[in-house]
Design an enzyme around this catalytic site. Sequence first.
Site, mmCIF file in Angstrom:
data_model
loop_
_atom_site.group_PDB
_atom_site.id
_atom_site.type_symbol
_atom_site.label_atom_id
_atom_site.label_comp_id
_atom_site.label_asym_id
_atom_site.label_seq_id
_atom_site.Cartn_x
_atom_site.Cartn_y
_atom_site.Cartn_z
ATOM 1 N N HIS A 88 0.847 -1.022 -0.229
ATOM 2 C CA HIS A 88 -0.023 0.029 -0.105
ATOM 3 C C HIS A 88 0.896 1.298 -0.133
ATOM 4 C CE1 HIS A 88 0.932 -0.147 4.169
ATOM 5 N NE2 HIS A 88 0.611 0.880 4.275
ATOM 6 N N ARG A 89 2.177 1.181 0.600
ATOM 7 C CA ARG A 89 3.116 2.121 0.378
ATOM 8 C C ARG A 89 4.411 1.432 -0.192
ATOM 9 N NH1 ARG A 89 1.669 6.488 3.589
ATOM 10 N NH2 ARG A 89 3.197 7.891 2.510
ATOM 11 N N LYS A 117 3.843 -1.965 11.973
ATOM 12 C CA LYS A 117 4.983 -0.977 12.791
ATOM 13 C C LYS A 117 5.112 0.408 11.897
ATOM 14 C CE LYS A 117 8.281 -3.286 14.134
ATOM 15 N NZ LYS A 117 9.505 -4.423 14.291
ATOM 16 N N LYS A 129 10.000 -8.858 4.746
ATOM 17 C CA LYS A 129 11.091 -9.532 5.870
ATOM 18 C C LYS A 129 11.375 -10.570 5.068
ATOM 19 C CE LYS A 129 12.228 -9.038 10.021
ATOM 20 N NZ LYS A 129 12.333 -7.532 10.616
ATOM 21 N N ASN A 256 22.474 -6.617 19.655
ATOM 22 C CA ASN A 256 22.567 -5.299 19.352
ATOM 23 C C ASN A 256 21.343 -4.532 20.023
ATOM 24 O OD1 ASN A 256 23.394 -2.998 17.442
ATOM 25 N ND2 ASN A 256 21.468 -2.986 16.885
#
Length: 495
Positions: A88-89, A117, A129, A256
């Site tokens: 969608h983006r 997110k 991902k 991290n």
Amino acid sequence: MALLMSAQLRVPARSHSTTGYQATEDNEPKFLQAVGMYFDRAAKYSNATAETLKHIKATDSVLSVTFPVEKDGKTVMIRGYRSQHSRHRLPCKGGIRFSSAVDLQEVEALSALMTYKCAVVDVPFGGGKGGIMINPADWTEAELERITRRFTLELCQKNFIGPGVDVPAPDVGTGAREMGWIADTYRNFNPQDVSGAACVTGKALSLGGVRGRTEATGLGVYYGVREFLTYPEVQKKIGHHGKIQDTSVIIQGFGNVGYWAAKFFESNGAKIRGIVEHDYAAYNEAGINVEHLFLWRKEHGSFKGFPDAKIVDQPMTVLESECDVLIPAALERQIGLRNAHKIKAKLIGEAANGPVTPAADEVLRANGKVIVPDLLLNAGGVCVSYFEWAKNLSHLRFGRMNKRWDERSKEQLLALVEGNAGRPLSEGERRELIHGAEEHELVYSGLEDTMIVACNETRQTANLKEIDYRTAAMTNSINKIAASLAGSGSIFTHA
């Protein structure tokens, strides 16, 4: 010391109903199913239509590839995945992890979380991902480079990478080194793309990275927890004074994210009471020196033998110890029905993706815990990845155009003030007052503002609809995505 060292006893399997699913200790939903449950729970509070909800929830595209790599004279078949949950983006955005536990449902779940997110923190990306099913420790650096480059080639051939298509980033088992290999491979196949550096984020500074990216997720975790502790309703619920100073913190995972979260909490006055890894945990009620522990593990390979804390060989007992704030910063599904009732922390800040199962989420909230959800709290990485991507597209370092102008403007103002002040300022005071922002300071400022705004939006929705923070964050995400889809319309609408 409040730590319980006795062996854990096997308790009878507990059953718990969560959004229509009958979960037990031995039968909790898979990660992808858990993400879907959280989505369904929030969907009924959203403004989206049933058709739009189906569109948002479904994964757009998944790439599954296998390719041969030679190791010790033998051919090993490597499997890799890339999921684009929502376009969608554009571009899609999300990390690539190297782990033997990678599978298709995990990658799809993580890409869905990335979609939600990005929407929560108003970063204009869709969710993606990727992962390669290997244990990096089993491979040499040269072999890892061949695997990374070959996987990037597969992404290039299938149009699953590019500055305007899909932009990977580091994740579990990967870092700036792997991102550099990806960027170089992409550039070799797309030499005409002047913005090719934006095909991946989390790069080294010399390759177009941005200062502040390494610590971004951990810093975002700190900003988010700090913000929630200022809310009166949170303070009342967990019986906390609302300040980071002297707040006791336990962190699971010392990679991290966990390391930097610990550093920022410690530097702002919190006591890092425990740090939990897969093999050992370090515990000191008076507080652990984070850097000393980090250097010890770097030299010795584990926490074992660290002299300034009690080293525990049953690390989950430390996860369940008394503290104000618990930060799960390891992998998904770390808190389930098997241990949710043992968690003593007052506030759980999800630095990892999906560390709490749906049934455990209900148990924790029923026990008066406040949960700051992953799709909000660990968004610092993608926020600063967005800054790096924008920097690469603009071909301009942040602060380059305005740093000296800001300093001269401040100097002129300071000269005017000094003329009417009682005393001249020292050289150190002058330098501090006229200092123009460096790139990392602008990145920190942008991330802090993003997290403050997103936390407040989540709080407002939770208070307005009388729902928990996870459901509120997901509701906001669904509404933003639905608005984007409605605004773009459909090529078939007026056929």
